[in-house]
Write an enzyme that holds these catalytic residues in place. Structure first.
Site, mmCIF file in Angstrom:
data_model
loop_
_atom_site.group_PDB
_atom_site.id
_atom_site.type_symbol
_atom_site.label_atom_id
_atom_site.label_comp_id
_atom_site.label_asym_id
_atom_site.label_seq_id
_atom_site.Cartn_x
_atom_site.Cartn_y
_atom_site.Cartn_z
ATOM 1 N N ASP A 21 0.824 -1.212 0.000
ATOM 2 C CA ASP A 21 0.000 0.000 0.000
ATOM 3 C C ASP A 21 0.859 1.262 0.000
ATOM 4 O OD1 ASP A 21 -2.379 1.371 -0.036
ATOM 5 O OD2 ASP A 21 -2.683 1.292 2.134
ATOM 6 N N GLY A 22 0.344 2.308 -0.620
ATOM 7 C CA GLY A 22 1.007 3.616 -0.554
ATOM 8 C C GLY A 22 1.527 4.143 -1.883
ATOM 9 N N GLY A 24 -0.124 5.505 -4.382
ATOM 10 C CA GLY A 24 -0.777 6.767 -4.733
ATOM 11 C C GLY A 24 -0.174 7.925 -3.963
ATOM 12 N N TRP A 26 2.761 8.046 -2.602
ATOM 13 C CA TRP A 26 4.150 8.244 -3.049
ATOM 14 C C TRP A 26 4.169 9.218 -4.232
ATOM 15 C CZ3 TRP A 26 7.012 7.798 -7.462
ATOM 16 C CH2 TRP A 26 8.405 7.711 -7.324
ATOM 17 N N ARG A 34 -1.112 9.489 -9.890
ATOM 18 C CA ARG A 34 -1.066 8.276 -9.069
ATOM 19 C C ARG A 34 -0.441 7.088 -9.818
ATOM 20 N NH1 ARG A 34 -4.079 7.665 -4.583
ATOM 21 N NH2 ARG A 34 -4.380 5.481 -5.142
ATOM 22 N N HIS A 38 2.257 3.663 -9.087
ATOM 23 C CA HIS A 38 2.101 2.234 -9.378
ATOM 24 C C HIS A 38 3.303 1.725 -10.169
ATOM 25 C CE1 HIS A 38 -1.775 2.436 -7.598
ATOM 26 N NE2 HIS A 38 -2.345 3.142 -8.563
ATOM 27 N N ASN A 69 -11.044 -2.190 -5.390
ATOM 28 C CA ASN A 69 -10.255 -1.263 -6.223
ATOM 29 C C ASN A 69 -10.900 -1.006 -7.588
ATOM 30 O OD1 ASN A 69 -7.029 -2.490 -5.022
ATOM 31 N ND2 ASN A 69 -8.228 -0.757 -4.300
HETATM 32 C C1 IPE Z 1 -5.456 -2.619 -0.192
HETATM 33 O O1 IPE Z 1 -5.124 -1.298 -0.332
HETATM 34 C C2 IPE Z 1 -5.490 -3.289 -1.518
HETATM 35 C C3 IPE Z 1 -4.205 -3.461 -2.183
HETATM 36 C C4 IPE Z 1 -3.038 -3.176 -1.676
HETATM 37 C C5 IPE Z 1 -4.283 -4.011 -3.507
HETATM 38 P P1 IPE Z 1 -6.228 -0.164 -0.476
HETATM 39 O O2 IPE Z 1 -5.510 1.116 -0.586
HETATM 40 O O3 IPE Z 1 -7.174 -0.501 -1.557
HETATM 41 O O4 IPE Z 1 -6.997 -0.287 0.906
HETATM 42 P P2 IPE Z 1 -7.749 0.821 1.756
HETATM 43 O O5 IPE Z 1 -8.742 1.480 0.855
HETATM 44 O O6 IPE Z 1 -6.721 1.778 2.231
HETATM 45 O O7 IPE Z 1 -8.375 0.081 2.894
HETATM 46 C C1 IPE Z 2 -1.626 0.284 -3.377
HETATM 47 O O1 IPE Z 2 -1.397 1.652 -3.413
HETATM 48 C C2 IPE Z 2 -1.797 -0.306 -4.750
HETATM 49 C C3 IPE Z 2 -3.202 -0.620 -5.094
HETATM 50 C C4 IPE Z 2 -4.214 -0.564 -4.292
HETATM 51 C C5 IPE Z 2 -3.431 -1.042 -6.448
HETATM 52 P P1 IPE Z 2 -2.591 2.689 -3.392
HETATM 53 O O2 IPE Z 2 -2.979 3.005 -4.784
HETATM 54 O O3 IPE Z 2 -3.692 2.216 -2.517
HETATM 55 O O4 IPE Z 2 -1.864 3.934 -2.743
HETATM 56 P P2 IPE Z 2 -2.461 4.915 -1.648
HETATM 57 O O5 IPE Z 2 -2.904 4.082 -0.498
HETATM 58 O O6 IPE Z 2 -3.577 5.683 -2.291
HETATM 59 O O7 IPE Z 2 -1.304 5.783 -1.284
HETATM 60 MG MG MG Z 3 -4.066 2.412 -0.548
#
Ligand code: IPE
Ligand code: IPE
Ligand code: MG
Length: 249
Positions: A21-22, A24, A26, A34, A38, A69
């Site tokens: 996670d993270g 976006g 970053w 975003r 990825h 997602n």
């Molecule tokens: C969990 O992250 C799903 C993946 C890492 C693929 P999310 O970013 O979707 O989860 P929430 O919305 O913070 O709970």
């Molecule tokens: C995790 O990163 C990857 C996926 C869920 C595909 P995020 O896209 O959730 O990144 P944040 O949490 O918004 O920073």
């Molecule tokens: Mg996330």
């Protein structure tokens, strides 16, 4: 392996699962779209996959795309799908050189034909590899998986192949998408969020949890080894007494 982080070779977790996670955040911190996060996240996938292989982890499960997602903006979803397809193609040498077998858990049927084709091809090409299974959770959610399992077991009951009274924890485990592997020993989540977000709810009953504040694209091999070393210090009791106390009673 890092010289700074000693990892015991006799206590390597068999199965590590990661909520990556993270990405976006970053990108947003750098005023980038975003999607750039990825793309950077894929580099971390490569690093950590290599590191996991190096220390002898047998199963590495990565939460790459949740059922929820799909609710993100169309452009982000399309970018993620395109990234998945190119990644399956570009990372093939990594998989073959390291004996990595690719697996998928999730609703495979919902993917666009070109994504499905890329997945099928990668699954077939790596099917003979036996060093490590890299399990991608794609369009996955634990509640989806459990719902499917309940349907499957109910079907077996209706057909007279299963008695309701015979349903136990192992029949449920067998009906899940993860039936081919043991439950995770260690679950890691990056980005400082303390939640499970619908991942492997049944399977993490006794997993050790490790939360890192670091955003997934910044997660390094040493941070991963640090999580493993931390795991190795833990006393997994599974509701019983620790082994040092077990004989005293
Ligand atoms: C969990 O992250 C799903 C993946 C890492 C693929 P999310 O970013 O979707 O989860 P929430 O919305 O913070 O709970
Ligand atoms: C995790 O990163 C990857 C996926 C869920 C595909 P995020 O896209 O959730 O990144 P944040 O949490 O918004 O920073
Ligand atoms: Mg996330």
């Amino acid at each position: 392996m890092s010289a700074d982080i000693p990892i015991r070779t006799d206590k390597v977790p068999r199965h590590v699962a990661i909520i990556m996670d993270g990405n976006g955040r970053w990108a947003q911190m750098r005023n980038l779209p975003r999607q750039e996060g990825h793309i950077e996240g894929v580099k971390a996938v490569r690093r950590i996959t290599r590191a996991a292989c190096k220390i002898g982890i047998r199963y590495l499960t990565l939460y790459a795309f949740s059922t929820e997602n799909w609710g993100r903006p169309k452009e982000e979803v399309s970018a993620l799908m395109a990234l998945l397809v190119s990644c399956l193609h570009n990372e093939m040498p990594l998989f073959m050189e390291n004996g990595i077998r690719l697996r998928v858990i999730g609703q495979e049927e919902v993917f666009a034909p070109e994504v499905k084709a890329a997945l099928d091809e990668a699954l077939a090409k790596t099917a003979g590899n036996t060093r490590m299974d890299l399990v991608l959770a794609l369009s996955y959610s634990a509640r989806w998986e459990l719902t499917e399992a309940v349907r499957k077991l109910a079907g077996e009951v209706r057909e007279g192949r299963l008695e309701p009274g015979d349903i136990d924890a192992s029949s449920i485990s067998r009906a899940l998408a993860t039936s081919f592997m043991p439950d995770p020993d260690l679950l890691i989540r990056t980005s400082g969020e303390y939640r499970i977000s619908n991942f492997l709810l049944w399977q993490i009953a006794y997993s050790e949890l490790f939360f890192s504040p670091v955003l997934w694209p910044d997660f390094t091999e040493d941070m991963f080894y640090g999580a493993i070393a931390d795991f190795q210090k833990r006393d997994r009791r599974f509701g019983k007494l620790s082994s040092s106390n077990q004989s005293k009673s």
